[in-house]
Design a protein around this motif. Sequence first.
Motif, PDB file in Angstrom:
ATOM      1  N   PHE A 136      54.929  22.180  40.167  1.00 60.56           N
ATOM      2  CA  PHE A 136      54.674  20.995  41.602  1.00 60.56           C
ATOM      3  C   PHE A 136      54.789  22.121  42.286  1.00 60.56           C
ATOM      4  O   PHE A 136      55.655  22.787  43.155  1.00 60.56           O
ATOM      5  N   GLY A 137      54.089  22.258  43.161  1.00 66.64           N
ATOM      6  CA  GLY A 137      53.478  23.146  44.586  1.00 66.64           C
ATOM      7  C   GLY A 137      52.696  22.010  45.676  1.00 66.64           C
ATOM      8  O   GLY A 137      52.279  21.216  46.246  1.00 66.64           O
ATOM      9  N   SER A 138      52.991  22.412  46.632  1.00 64.95           N
ATOM     10  CA  SER A 138      51.625  22.099  47.560  1.00 64.95           C
ATOM     11  C   SER A 138      51.175  23.284  48.669  1.00 64.95           C
ATOM     12  O   SER A 138      51.677  24.592  48.851  1.00 64.95           O
ATOM     13  N   ALA A 139      49.516  22.874  49.793  1.00 60.25           N
ATOM     14  CA  ALA A 139      49.630  23.884  50.522  1.00 60.25           C
ATOM     15  C   ALA A 139      50.596  24.019  51.927  1.00 60.25           C
ATOM     16  O   ALA A 139      51.275  23.094  51.799  1.00 60.25           O
ATOM     17  N   TRP A 177      55.565  26.465  43.891  1.00 67.95           N
ATOM     18  CA  TRP A 177      54.721  26.834  44.380  1.00 67.95           C
ATOM     19  C   TRP A 177      54.030  25.850  45.862  1.00 67.95           C
ATOM     20  O   TRP A 177      53.964  25.518  46.302  1.00 67.95           O
ATOM     21  N   ALA A 178      53.601  27.467  46.382  1.00 62.58           N
ATOM     22  CA  ALA A 178      52.738  27.339  47.505  1.00 62.58           C
ATOM     23  C   ALA A 178      51.209  27.470  46.923  1.00 62.58           C
ATOM     24  O   ALA A 178      50.909  28.544  46.315  1.00 62.58           O
ATOM     25  N   VAL A 179      50.137  27.202  48.504  1.00 64.65           N
ATOM     26  CA  VAL A 179      49.316  27.815  48.803  1.00 64.65           C
ATOM     27  C   VAL A 179      48.824  27.914  49.931  1.00 64.65           C
ATOM     28  O   VAL A 179      49.353  26.513  50.670  1.00 64.65           O
ATOM     29  N   LEU A 180      48.267  29.080  50.866  1.00 67.33           N
ATOM     30  CA  LEU A 180      47.913  28.791  51.815  1.00 67.33           C
ATOM     31  C   LEU A 180      46.544  27.808  51.921  1.00 67.33           C
ATOM     32  O   LEU A 180      45.760  28.320  51.272  1.00 67.33           O
ATOM     33  N   GLU A 181      46.530  27.506  53.236  1.00 72.52           N
ATOM     34  CA  GLU A 181      45.913  26.524  53.954  1.00 72.52           C
ATOM     35  C   GLU A 181      44.717  27.417  54.644  1.00 72.52           C
ATOM     36  O   GLU A 181      43.132  27.181  53.483  1.00 72.52           O
ATOM     37  N   ASN A 182      44.498  28.049  55.051  1.00 74.47           N
ATOM     38  CA  ASN A 182      43.219  28.782  55.238  1.00 74.47           C
ATOM     39  C   ASN A 182      43.927  30.453  55.529  1.00 74.47           C
ATOM     40  O   ASN A 182      42.379  30.867  55.682  1.00 74.47           O
ATOM     41  N   ALA A 183      44.651  30.264  55.654  1.00 76.75           N
ATOM     42  CA  ALA A 183      45.132  32.270  56.395  1.00 76.75           C
ATOM     43  C   ALA A 183      44.591  33.432  55.569  1.00 76.75           C
ATOM     44  O   ALA A 183      44.317  33.912  55.482  1.00 76.75           O
ATOM     45  N   LEU A 184      44.197  33.018  54.269  1.00 71.86           N
ATOM     46  CA  LEU A 184      43.179  34.424  52.936  1.00 71.86           C
ATOM     47  C   LEU A 184      41.788  33.803  53.155  1.00 71.86           C
ATOM     48  O   LEU A 184      41.361  34.339  51.941  1.00 71.86           O
ATOM     49  N   LYS A 185      41.113  32.997  53.703  1.00 69.34           N
ATOM     50  CA  LYS A 185      40.193  32.813  54.039  1.00 69.34           C
ATOM     51  C   LYS A 185      39.218  33.710  54.419  1.00 69.34           C
ATOM     52  O   LYS A 185      39.618  33.641  55.878  1.00 69.34           O
ATOM     53  N   TRP A 186      38.304  34.010  53.816  1.00 73.43           N
ATOM     54  CA  TRP A 186      37.149  35.026  54.141  1.00 73.43           C
ATOM     55  C   TRP A 186      37.041  35.023  56.095  1.00 73.43           C
ATOM     56  O   TRP A 186      37.243  36.002  56.246  1.00 73.43           O
ATOM     57  N   ARG A 187      36.682  34.042  55.885  1.00 76.00           N
ATOM     58  CA  ARG A 187      36.103  33.960  57.986  1.00 76.00           C
ATOM     59  C   ARG A 187      36.817  33.469  58.451  1.00 76.00           C
ATOM     60  O   ARG A 187      37.149  33.697  60.048  1.00 76.00           O
ATOM     61  N   ASN A 243      55.251  36.832  51.280  1.00 73.62           N
ATOM     62  CA  ASN A 243      56.418  37.241  51.335  1.00 73.62           C
ATOM     63  C   ASN A 243      57.353  36.617  51.730  1.00 73.62           C
ATOM     64  O   ASN A 243      58.432  36.652  51.119  1.00 73.62           O
ATOM     65  N   ALA A 244      57.653  35.221  52.480  1.00 74.61           N
ATOM     66  CA  ALA A 244      58.385  35.155  52.706  1.00 74.61           C
ATOM     67  C   ALA A 244      58.525  33.477  51.765  1.00 74.61           C
ATOM     68  O   ALA A 244      59.872  33.597  51.504  1.00 74.61           O
ATOM     69  N   LEU A 245      57.772  32.845  50.973  1.00 78.67           N
ATOM     70  CA  LEU A 245      57.690  32.151  50.687  1.00 78.67           C
ATOM     71  C   LEU A 245      58.010  32.846  49.335  1.00 78.67           C
ATOM     72  O   LEU A 245      59.127  32.212  48.319  1.00 78.67           O
ATOM     73  N   ARG A 246      57.652  34.290  48.367  1.00 75.17           N
ATOM     74  CA  ARG A 246      58.073  35.145  47.518  1.00 75.17           C
ATOM     75  C   ARG A 246      59.585  35.510  47.368  1.00 75.17           C
ATOM     76  O   ARG A 246      60.536  35.276  46.405  1.00 75.17           O
ATOM     77  N   GLY A 247      60.136  35.162  48.403  1.00 70.94           N
ATOM     78  CA  GLY A 247      61.517  36.262  48.646  1.00 70.94           C
ATOM     79  C   GLY A 247      62.138  34.048  49.036  1.00 70.94           C
ATOM     80  O   GLY A 247      63.911  34.882  47.965  1.00 70.94           O
ATOM     81  N   LYS A 248      62.258  33.365  48.776  1.00 68.90           N
ATOM     82  CA  LYS A 248      63.021  32.592  47.907  1.00 68.90           C
ATOM     83  C   LYS A 248      62.536  31.768  47.197  1.00 68.90           C
ATOM     84  O   LYS A 248      62.259  30.630  46.442  1.00 68.90           O
ATOM     85  N   GLY A 249      61.878  32.532  46.275  1.00 66.46           N
ATOM     86  CA  GLY A 249      61.459  32.694  44.701  1.00 66.46           C
ATOM     87  C   GLY A 249      60.426  31.116  43.969  1.00 66.46           C
ATOM     88  O   GLY A 249      59.785  31.114  43.420  1.00 66.46           O
ATOM     89  N   LYS A 306      56.341  30.758  43.995  1.00 68.49           N
ATOM     90  CA  LYS A 306      55.149  31.614  43.438  1.00 68.49           C
ATOM     91  C   LYS A 306      54.140  31.113  44.291  1.00 68.49           C
ATOM     92  O   LYS A 306      53.658  29.415  44.547  1.00 68.49           O
ATOM     93  N   VAL A 307      53.008  31.608  44.165  1.00 70.44           N
ATOM     94  CA  VAL A 307      51.988  31.490  45.607  1.00 70.44           C
ATOM     95  C   VAL A 307      50.234  32.202  44.888  1.00 70.44           C
ATOM     96  O   VAL A 307      49.994  32.919  44.063  1.00 70.44           O
ATOM     97  N   ARG A 308      49.534  30.912  45.392  1.00 70.79           N
ATOM     98  CA  ARG A 308      48.439  30.908  44.278  1.00 70.79           C
ATOM     99  C   ARG A 308      47.265  31.607  45.926  1.00 70.79           C
ATOM    100  O   ARG A 308      47.117  31.629  47.186  1.00 70.79           O
ATOM    101  N   GLY A 309      46.243  32.269  45.248  1.00 71.36           N
ATOM    102  CA  GLY A 309      45.526  32.604  46.585  1.00 71.36           C
ATOM    103  C   GLY A 309      44.373  32.118  46.963  1.00 71.36           C
ATOM    104  O   GLY A 309      44.040  31.714  45.530  1.00 71.36           O
ATOM    105  N   HIS A 310      43.516  30.908  47.526  1.00 74.35           N
ATOM    106  CA  HIS A 310      42.773  30.458  47.541  1.00 74.35           C
ATOM    107  C   HIS A 310      42.289  30.523  48.885  1.00 74.35           C
ATOM    108  O   HIS A 310      42.956  30.975  50.205  1.00 74.35           O
ATOM    109  N   ASN A 311      40.770  31.322  49.585  1.00 76.26           N
ATOM    110  CA  ASN A 311      40.294  31.588  47.981  1.00 76.26           C
ATOM    111  C   ASN A 311      39.849  33.243  48.749  1.00 76.26           C
ATOM    112  O   ASN A 311      38.981  33.782  49.746  1.00 76.26           O
ATOM    113  N   MET A 312      38.980  33.599  47.441  1.00 79.57           N
ATOM    114  CA  MET A 312      38.519  35.188  47.642  1.00 79.57           C
ATOM    115  C   MET A 312      37.074  34.943  48.348  1.00 79.57           C
ATOM    116  O   MET A 312      36.865  35.576  49.627  1.00 79.57           O
TER     117      MET A 312
END
Length: 553
Positions: free
Chosen positions: A214-217, A241-251, A270-276, A278-284
Amino acid sequence: MEVVLLVFSLVILANGAPELLKNPDFESTSFSGNWQCQGCTVTSSSDSYHGHHSAKITHRSHNWAGLAQSINVSPGQRYVFSAHVKLLNMGSGHMFHKLQIMIKETINGQDKYIDTADSPKLRTDSGWVEVAFDFTVPNNLHQIYIYFQIAEPEVNYLVDSASFQLLPSDANWKSEANTRIDNIRKAPITVNLHNLHGSGYQVEIQQTKSKFAFGSAVHADKIVDQSHQAYQQFFYDNFEWAVLENALKWRQMESSQGHPNLDRPMTAVNALRGKGVKVRGHNMFWGTHGRHPDWLDGMGQSELLQAMHTHINDVISRTRGSLEHWDVYNENLHGTYFEQHTGHPNITMEMFNWIHQTEPGVKLFLNEYNVASSSQMTTAYKQQAFEMKNAGIPLYGIGIQCHTGSHLDITSLKYRLDKVAEVGLPIWITEFTVNEANENRKADALENMMTLFMSHPAVEGVLLWGFWDGQIWLPNSALATGSSVQPNAAGRRYQQLYHQTWRTHVTKSVTGSAVHATGFIGDYTLKVKHNGQTIKTQHFTLDKGGENVNVNL
């Protein structure tokens, strides 16, 4: 009223519904009274997907020229169409061709065309490709006309193994879904207690994490900014679970070549993982219009390929071991920037291999839209994943975006999930929104769709695409509103599902040496109390096979 469907897909259902097409398998070499070729020529071919014959379409005069058939239907009913198609040649200068299923509705003499399904990356080396869609017949419509369309008239193709059948509704879908949830998301727990002395013992079994995701952007800045503590608190209270909306997008990450800003996303990760969490990478990579860094434009093929490798190395050198997943090439059925500019038609497969070689442990995903909220890309997406799996590409899972309103039909949604699940890989609902202004309608639709997702054996998790109206792509899809980030009706419904309906909290009095329970798969804390005082605490993980917990007092 007449409807014309532009089609290229077939899915034969095992529901006992009668076949509505005439000569669906093309085993009859006579096309009189069944198939016709509008603006083209149809002949029989011995090159077949199944059986001995297929239909060969040549001498096409226009983009709309193709194989067609009229079908009698019932107003308001759902149907599925499927077929297999094979291109015989490529048009000059084309890397791909798009096959479309269109619907032409003629109402009071006015024609309306609807693009019902697309197969956008066909090539002659694709071989036989399945094309399919589901369709609800408009009211007062009794006949449809299905035909195949390819924009380039010089392209010839074969069609075989077609089907058009009723897709019946299931009035008991929700009770059946809840039964499936009990069967696939729960397991037995046995607590064996040793060295009991007397009576007055209680066992508390408290779930702390869910195996189902169960997660959110989240916004990379707001999730760490002290001025947004209410935003952070709502997230940590309601998601794992979390996914960063835009910060990992190449542009966004590297607007200036050679200066990637990975500090911003990694601070959030790191802040999210510190709270337990899990993070998805979006997008390469992202190949739809305007989604790549501007400085890539004008590069030669070899220079662009080098820039792509550099990007992967830059990112993974900082994220290695921190992300559970990567969306590798976002929405690649809708955009072909990297194919066209590198000259590599199979660049998607190459991207997966490159990332896997750089970080073998991270799970790699496709991610696409118009797969669940409509059937436009459902079968093309399934076909792509199937080809990648068969080619040995390190594709872990299939990411499905589901941006929809409260109207989405559950029968159609289940059909689309089942279609993608035919690949045999895990499915994640990576971007889920119910865009509905009415809170109660949104709450009901959210519960229904979440229940279907939770009940589907291929689905491993659901991530909302935002939750707060102060930071969300579609404000009417928010679960919480205002500066204090308070849940609305849909938010409260989600909380009920997450914290209560699909969470295990059990307290049992001890009457023997063992306590038995059933719980949702995930992580647990077990407490043994004697006369109200906690005398033992243990942690355990419950998986599908069940768990025996031994407690020595």
